[in-house]
Design a protein around this motif. Structure first.
Motif, PDB file in Angstrom:
ATOM      1  N   ILE A   1      -1.860 -11.216  10.437  1.00 31.38           N
ATOM      2  CA  ILE A   1      -2.940 -11.154  11.311  1.00 31.38           C
ATOM      3  C   ILE A   1      -2.718 -11.980  12.536  1.00 31.38           C
ATOM      4  CG2 ILE A   1      -5.649 -11.361  11.538  1.00 31.38           C
ATOM      5  CD1 ILE A   1      -5.496 -10.799   8.274  1.00 31.38           C
ATOM      6  N   PRO A   2      -2.858 -11.816  13.605  1.00 26.48           N
ATOM      7  CA  PRO A   2      -2.678 -12.799  14.750  1.00 26.48           C
ATOM      8  C   PRO A   2      -3.837 -14.014  14.626  1.00 26.48           C
ATOM      9  CG  PRO A   2      -2.455 -10.563  15.516  1.00 26.48           C
ATOM     10  CD  PRO A   2      -3.032 -10.346  14.139  1.00 26.48           C
ATOM     11  N   GLY A   3      -3.241 -15.176  14.683  1.00 30.38           N
ATOM     12  CA  GLY A   3      -4.279 -16.133  14.731  1.00 30.38           C
ATOM     13  C   GLY A   3      -4.714 -16.711  13.231  1.00 30.38           C
ATOM     14  N   VAL A   4      -4.378 -15.967  12.071  1.00 33.25           N
ATOM     15  CA  VAL A   4      -4.858 -16.084  10.924  1.00 33.25           C
ATOM     16  C   VAL A   4      -3.774 -16.366   9.959  1.00 33.25           C
ATOM     17  CG1 VAL A   4      -6.474 -15.495   9.029  1.00 33.25           C
ATOM     18  CG2 VAL A   4      -7.114 -15.023  11.373  1.00 33.25           C
ATOM     19  N   ARG A   5      -3.726 -17.424   8.880  1.00 35.01           N
ATOM     20  CA  ARG A   5      -2.727 -17.362   7.910  1.00 35.01           C
ATOM     21  C   ARG A   5      -3.352 -17.050   6.536  1.00 35.01           C
ATOM     22  NH1 ARG A   5       1.147 -22.396   8.842  1.00 35.01           N
ATOM     23  NH2 ARG A   5       1.690 -22.171  11.073  1.00 35.01           N
ATOM     24  N   VAL A   6      -2.871 -15.984   5.946  1.00 30.16           N
ATOM     25  CA  VAL A   6      -3.279 -15.963   4.554  1.00 30.16           C
ATOM     26  C   VAL A   6      -2.203 -15.910   3.480  1.00 30.16           C
ATOM     27  CG1 VAL A   6      -4.509 -14.238   3.017  1.00 30.16           C
ATOM     28  CG2 VAL A   6      -5.354 -14.311   5.567  1.00 30.16           C
ATOM     29  N   LEU A   7      -2.416 -16.983   2.921  1.00 31.13           N
ATOM     30  CA  LEU A   7      -1.279 -17.308   1.692  1.00 31.13           C
ATOM     31  C   LEU A   7      -1.659 -16.591   0.233  1.00 31.13           C
ATOM     32  CD1 LEU A   7      -0.237 -20.609   2.896  1.00 31.13           C
ATOM     33  CD2 LEU A   7       0.765 -18.551   3.618  1.00 31.13           C
ATOM     34  N   LEU A   8      -1.101 -15.979  -0.482  1.00 34.88           N
ATOM     35  CA  LEU A   8      -1.360 -15.615  -1.708  1.00 34.88           C
ATOM     36  C   LEU A   8      -0.509 -16.269  -2.783  1.00 34.88           C
ATOM     37  CD1 LEU A   8      -2.124 -11.763  -1.072  1.00 34.88           C
ATOM     38  CD2 LEU A   8      -3.728 -13.582  -1.182  1.00 34.88           C
ATOM     39  N   ALA A   9      -0.989 -16.828  -3.845  1.00 40.01           N
ATOM     40  CA  ALA A   9      -0.283 -17.342  -5.088  1.00 40.01           C
ATOM     41  C   ALA A   9       0.337 -15.977  -5.511  1.00 40.01           C
ATOM     42  CB  ALA A   9      -0.977 -18.297  -5.657  1.00 40.01           C
ATOM     43  N   SER A  10       1.604 -16.283  -6.227  1.00 35.68           N
ATOM     44  CA  SER A  10       2.223 -15.391  -6.937  1.00 35.68           C
ATOM     45  C   SER A  10       1.463 -15.127  -8.394  1.00 35.68           C
ATOM     46  CB  SER A  10       3.574 -15.572  -7.280  1.00 35.68           C
ATOM     47  OG  SER A  10       3.937 -16.738  -7.888  1.00 35.68           O
ATOM     48  N   ARG A  11       0.927 -16.067  -8.734  1.00 34.75           N
ATOM     49  CA  ARG A  11      -0.002 -16.225 -10.180  1.00 34.75           C
ATOM     50  C   ARG A  11      -1.311 -17.066  -9.984  1.00 34.75           C
ATOM     51  NH1 ARG A  11       2.186 -19.902 -14.503  1.00 34.75           N
ATOM     52  NH2 ARG A  11       2.133 -21.722 -13.546  1.00 34.75           N
ATOM     53  N   GLU A  12      -2.265 -17.083 -10.839  1.00 33.62           N
ATOM     54  CA  GLU A  12      -3.363 -17.804 -11.068  1.00 33.62           C
ATOM     55  C   GLU A  12      -3.270 -19.486 -10.967  1.00 33.62           C
ATOM     56  OE1 GLU A  12      -7.126 -18.402 -13.621  1.00 33.62           O
ATOM     57  OE2 GLU A  12      -6.315 -16.287 -13.374  1.00 33.62           O
ATOM     58  N   VAL A  13      -3.544 -19.778 -10.068  1.00 32.46           N
ATOM     59  CA  VAL A  13      -3.443 -21.414  -9.926  1.00 32.46           C
ATOM     60  C   VAL A  13      -4.484 -22.086  -9.262  1.00 32.46           C
ATOM     61  CG1 VAL A  13      -1.909 -21.427  -8.145  1.00 32.46           C
ATOM     62  CG2 VAL A  13      -1.626 -23.297  -9.864  1.00 32.46           C
ATOM     63  N   GLN A  14      -5.176 -23.172  -9.767  1.00 29.71           N
ATOM     64  CA  GLN A  14      -6.273 -23.627  -9.114  1.00 29.71           C
ATOM     65  C   GLN A  14      -5.566 -24.698  -7.852  1.00 29.71           C
ATOM     66  OE1 GLN A  14      -9.318 -24.012  -9.229  1.00 29.71           O
ATOM     67  NE2 GLN A  14      -9.577 -22.464 -10.871  1.00 29.71           N
ATOM     68  N   ALA A  15      -6.456 -24.691  -6.774  1.00 33.07           N
ATOM     69  CA  ALA A  15      -6.135 -25.387  -5.511  1.00 33.07           C
ATOM     70  C   ALA A  15      -6.330 -26.744  -5.854  1.00 33.07           C
ATOM     71  CB  ALA A  15      -6.837 -24.883  -4.418  1.00 33.07           C
ATOM     72  N   ALA A  16      -5.308 -27.508  -6.531  1.00 31.11           N
ATOM     73  CA  ALA A  16      -5.538 -28.931  -6.918  1.00 31.11           C
ATOM     74  C   ALA A  16      -5.305 -29.909  -5.784  1.00 31.11           C
ATOM     75  CB  ALA A  16      -4.688 -29.349  -8.101  1.00 31.11           C
ATOM     76  N   ASP A  17      -4.398 -29.652  -5.090  1.00 32.48           N
ATOM     77  CA  ASP A  17      -4.076 -30.726  -3.675  1.00 32.48           C
ATOM     78  C   ASP A  17      -3.401 -29.972  -2.619  1.00 32.48           C
ATOM     79  OD1 ASP A  17      -1.347 -30.926  -4.120  1.00 32.48           O
ATOM     80  OD2 ASP A  17      -1.585 -32.282  -5.857  1.00 32.48           O
ATOM     81  N   GLN A  18      -3.387 -30.773  -1.434  1.00 35.54           N
ATOM     82  CA  GLN A  18      -2.867 -30.094  -0.168  1.00 35.54           C
ATOM     83  C   GLN A  18      -1.314 -30.058  -0.212  1.00 35.54           C
ATOM     84  OE1 GLN A  18      -4.110 -32.477   2.950  1.00 35.54           O
ATOM     85  NE2 GLN A  18      -5.739 -33.276   1.854  1.00 35.54           N
ATOM     86  N   GLU A  19      -0.521 -30.487  -1.375  1.00 30.83           N
ATOM     87  CA  GLU A  19       0.836 -30.201  -1.249  1.00 30.83           C
ATOM     88  C   GLU A  19       1.020 -28.782  -1.654  1.00 30.83           C
ATOM     89  OE1 GLU A  19       4.431 -31.734  -0.735  1.00 30.83           O
ATOM     90  OE2 GLU A  19       2.606 -32.766  -0.695  1.00 30.83           O
ATOM     91  N   MET A  20       0.483 -27.905  -2.187  1.00 29.94           N
ATOM     92  CA  MET A  20       0.398 -26.439  -2.451  1.00 29.94           C
ATOM     93  C   MET A  20       0.571 -25.836  -1.172  1.00 29.94           C
ATOM     94  SD  MET A  20      -2.400 -26.033  -5.131  1.00 29.94           S
ATOM     95  CE  MET A  20      -1.859 -24.252  -5.760  1.00 29.94           C
ATOM     96  N   PHE A  21       0.024 -26.525   0.002  1.00 28.97           N
ATOM     97  CA  PHE A  21       0.057 -25.795   1.121  1.00 28.97           C
ATOM     98  C   PHE A  21       1.404 -26.203   2.060  1.00 28.97           C
ATOM     99  CE2 PHE A  21      -4.326 -24.916   0.500  1.00 28.97           C
ATOM    100  CZ  PHE A  21      -4.682 -23.807   0.963  1.00 28.97           C
ATOM    101  N   ARG A  22       1.455 -27.641   1.816  1.00 32.02           N
ATOM    102  CA  ARG A  22       2.815 -28.033   2.744  1.00 32.02           C
ATOM    103  C   ARG A  22       4.137 -27.385   1.816  1.00 32.02           C
ATOM    104  NH1 ARG A  22      -0.246 -33.193   1.609  1.00 32.02           N
ATOM    105  NH2 ARG A  22      -1.130 -33.465   3.444  1.00 32.02           N
ATOM    106  N   HIS A  23       4.046 -26.952   0.774  1.00 27.04           N
ATOM    107  CA  HIS A  23       5.234 -26.274  -0.071  1.00 27.04           C
ATOM    108  C   HIS A  23       5.616 -25.021   0.516  1.00 27.04           C
ATOM    109  CE1 HIS A  23       7.816 -25.272  -3.559  1.00 27.04           C
ATOM    110  NE2 HIS A  23       7.198 -24.062  -3.514  1.00 27.04           N
ATOM    111  N   VAL A  24       4.721 -24.578   1.249  1.00 27.36           N
ATOM    112  CA  VAL A  24       4.985 -23.318   2.019  1.00 27.36           C
ATOM    113  C   VAL A  24       4.946 -23.398   3.428  1.00 27.36           C
ATOM    114  CG1 VAL A  24       4.360 -21.726  -0.060  1.00 27.36           C
ATOM    115  CG2 VAL A  24       2.425 -22.225   1.714  1.00 27.36           C
ATOM    116  N   GLY A  25       4.916 -24.632   3.967  1.00 27.66           N
ATOM    117  CA  GLY A  25       5.063 -24.744   5.428  1.00 27.66           C
ATOM    118  C   GLY A  25       3.704 -24.923   6.055  1.00 27.66           C
TER     119      GLY A  25
END
Length: 87
Positions: free
Chosen positions: A23-47
């Motif tokens: 989607i232009p202007g929107v990033r949607v990231l989906l985890a491959s399995r259920e995991v809680q969004a515990a910290d920002q490093e999860m986002f940095r891991h995927v750029g």
């Protein structure tokens, strides 16, 4: 992935990207399995640098608060139907 945030403190988390949107202007990231969004490093891991995002939406109950709340201008809790809802 090793956590560097306020929650994991160096703990290792099995996390991989399950999908991205086109989607232009929107990033949607989906985890491959259920995991809680515990910290920002999860986002940095995927750029994605969380502090550069205008809006960052997470599907998490309270796990996100320790690392994401200090950087947020505002936190909105959205209630949705289902077996586990925000209180």
């Amino acid at each position: 992935m090793a956590s560097r945030g306020r929650v994991g403190h160096g703990a290792t988390l099995a996390f991989s990207l399950g999908g991205r949107s086109r989607i232009p202007g929107v990033r949607v990231l989906l985890a491959s399995r259920e995991v809680q969004a515990a910290d920002q490093e999860m986002f940095r891991h995927v750029g994605v640098e969380p502090v550069q995002a205008r809006i960052l939406a997470l599907k998490s109950s309270v796990h996100f608060r320790a690392d994401f709340e200090p950087m947020a201008k505002e936190v909105l809790v959205v209630k949705a139907p289902g077996p586990a809802h925000a209180g």
